[in-house]
Design a protein around this motif. Sequence first.
Motif, mmCIF file in Angstrom:
data_model
loop_
_atom_site.group_PDB
_atom_site.id
_atom_site.type_symbol
_atom_site.label_atom_id
_atom_site.label_comp_id
_atom_site.label_asym_id
_atom_site.label_seq_id
_atom_site.Cartn_x
_atom_site.Cartn_y
_atom_site.Cartn_z
ATOM 1 N N GLN A 1 -20.309 -49.634 33.394
ATOM 2 C CA GLN A 1 -19.826 -50.824 34.085
ATOM 3 C C GLN A 1 -20.341 -50.940 35.511
ATOM 4 O OE1 GLN A 1 -15.613 -50.434 33.804
ATOM 5 N NE2 GLN A 1 -15.514 -48.764 35.286
ATOM 6 N N SER A 2 -21.164 -49.987 35.951
ATOM 7 C CA SER A 2 -21.742 -50.094 37.288
ATOM 8 C C SER A 2 -23.028 -49.290 37.375
ATOM 9 C CB SER A 2 -20.759 -49.624 38.366
ATOM 10 O OG SER A 2 -20.646 -48.225 38.359
ATOM 11 N N ASN B 1 -21.519 -53.979 40.137
ATOM 12 C CA ASN B 1 -20.484 -53.836 39.110
ATOM 13 C C ASN B 1 -20.652 -54.986 38.130
ATOM 14 O OD1 ASN B 1 -18.902 -51.592 40.346
ATOM 15 N ND2 ASN B 1 -18.735 -53.078 41.995
#
Length: 159
Positions: free
Chosen positions: A78-79, A130
Amino acid sequence: MRVWLPQDLKATNPSQPATLASESKVTTSSEMPALSSINDRLVPKDENDRSVPYTHWWPKKATTEWLAYEFPKESTVQSATVYWYDDGPWGGCRVPKSWRILYQDAQGQWLPVSGADNYPTDKGAACTVNFIPVKTGALRLEVELPDDNAAGLFEWIVK
C-alpha cells in the motif's frame, strides 16, 4: 584473532531485518551499476550522504525507465518510498521529472496503482507515495528521466 568493539554507538552498523523488498528479485529496463543497492536496506542520512550505495541510469536522458520487484510470494502492498540520488550541480544525475508505481495483475499486465496521494521528488529524503492496497506478485517503479540529466536512487522500500 582480534575483535574490534566500537566505543561510540554511531560507529556501529547493525544488520537490518529482512523486508519484502530485500527478499525480492530485481529486474530493470536497462543495465544499471550496483543494482543491489536499491534493496540493501541502507538509506542516506541526508542529500549529501555518499557513504550509502546507489544506482543510476547515467548516461541516459529524457527516457522512461523502470525497476521491478518480483516478490517471493503474492503480497499486499500500500506504499512505496524512494530515496532519490542527485549529484548536482556537477554530476549527471538529478531527481526524476516524475515517477509512478505499477502492479502486475493476475494476467501479467502492468497497471498503475489507484488512489496515489502524491509522487514527491525530494533530493536525498524519503519520498513516499500511499495508494489503495493491492495484492500482487510484482511491483514496478517507472521513472521519467530529466531532459538534460539521468536519474538515480539509493533505496526503494515497499510496504
